[in-house]
Design an enzyme around this catalytic site. Structure first.
Site, short mmCIF file in Angstrom:
data_model
loop_
_atom_site.label_atom_id
_atom_site.label_comp_id
_atom_site.label_asym_id
_atom_site.label_seq_id
_atom_site.Cartn_x
_atom_site.Cartn_y
_atom_site.Cartn_z
CD GLU A 1 -0.45 -9.36 -0.40
OE1 GLU A 1 -1.45 -9.02 -1.06
OE2 GLU A 1 -0.34 -9.16 0.82
CG ASP A 2 -0.80 -5.59 -2.37
OD1 ASP A 2 -0.15 -6.36 -1.61
OD2 ASP A 2 -1.51 -4.67 -1.94
CG ASP B 1 -4.95 1.18 0.16
OD1 ASP B 1 -4.14 0.24 0.20
OD2 ASP B 1 -5.43 1.70 1.19
CE LYS C 1 7.55 -0.48 -1.42
NZ LYS C 1 6.81 0.20 -0.33
CE LYS D 1 -11.33 -3.18 1.22
NZ LYS D 1 -11.73 -1.78 1.55
N GLY D 2 -5.71 -5.42 -2.12
CA GLY D 2 -4.67 -4.90 -3.02
C GLY D 2 -4.39 -5.70 -4.28
CG ASP E 1 7.23 -3.12 2.67
OD1 ASP E 1 8.21 -2.71 2.05
OD2 ASP E 1 6.72 -2.48 3.61
CG PHE F 1 3.14 4.21 0.44
CD1 PHE F 1 3.19 3.13 1.31
CD2 PHE F 1 1.91 4.61 -0.05
CE1 PHE F 1 2.03 2.45 1.69
CE2 PHE F 1 0.74 3.96 0.32
CZ PHE F 1 0.81 2.88 1.20
#
Ligand code: 5GP
Ligand code: MG
Length: 181
Positions: A103-104, A163, A135, A48-49, A107, A156
């Site tokens: 994509e959000d 979220d 990141k 959902k990000g 990582d 974070f």
């Protein structure tokens, strides 16, 4: 609402403010529009990000585009562990399409690598990736997104779609929650 309850949803400290995000999204969309000039784009927003980012990005694109969604899951919690699976697949066929995976955040890189590998097996015309946040310090697989919004600190982050246990997605900025690192 009681003060006690509010305490659990203390506003995260700003890391990337809304105007900075808006500027960057406009720049990314211009770059994407230039790169895909006269081609039709199939945007794959990863649920959902990425929905907030994707919704803003799309509105600045100057190329025709089709929107589709995928949902993937890795292990629960703040950090993924490299085991990724598809929870909800595309509605449209990606065959012969110019895919842009939105994509959000990248990582460890496991999620984006999995998505690229998976989509590559379905005979698209091309695949590129666009992430709001990168990141690099957390990377486990050597993947680089083609379009990156911001290089993020190894904290974070929440807000603007991201979220913490399903909360904070609606914040108009990207922030860091106290008590998470
Ligand atoms: P990766 O597979 O690259 O380790 O992680 C990608 C996914 O992990 C992202 O799509 C996101 O769901 C989650 N993630 C990684 N870092 C963060 C973060 O700082 N904040 C939030 N909200 N999610 C994160
Ligand atoms: Mg995600």
């Amino acid at each position: 609402m009681s003060r006690k309850k509010d305490h659990h949803f203390a506003l995260p400290a700003v890391v990337f403010g809304r105007e900075r995000i808006a500027d960057r999204v406009t720049t990314l969309a211009a770059r994407i529009s230039r790169d895909y000039a006269s081609r039709e784009l199939t945007i794959i927003s990863i649920l959902k990000g990425s929905v907030v980012f994707c919704a803003d990005l799309m509105r600045h694109l100057a190329v025709p585009c089709v929107l589709d969604f995928m949902a993937v899951a890795s292990y629960e919690g703040q950090r993924s562990r490299g085991v990724v699976k598809i929870v909800s697949d595309l509605r449209e066929s990606p065959v012969g399409k110019h895919l842009l995976v939105v994509e959000d955040i990248v990582d460890t890189g496991y999620t984006l690598q999995y998505l690229k590998d998976n989509l590559q097996t379905r005979a698209p015309a091309s695949i590129r990736t666009c992430v709001l946040l990168d990141k690099p310090s957390a990377r486990k697989v050597p993947i680089r997104a083609d379009y990156v919004g911001f290089t993020a600190p190894d904290r974070f982050l929440v807000g603007y779609g991201l979220d913490y246990r399903e909360h904070y997605r609606h914040l108009p900025y990207i922030g860091a929650v106290k008590g998470t690192h």
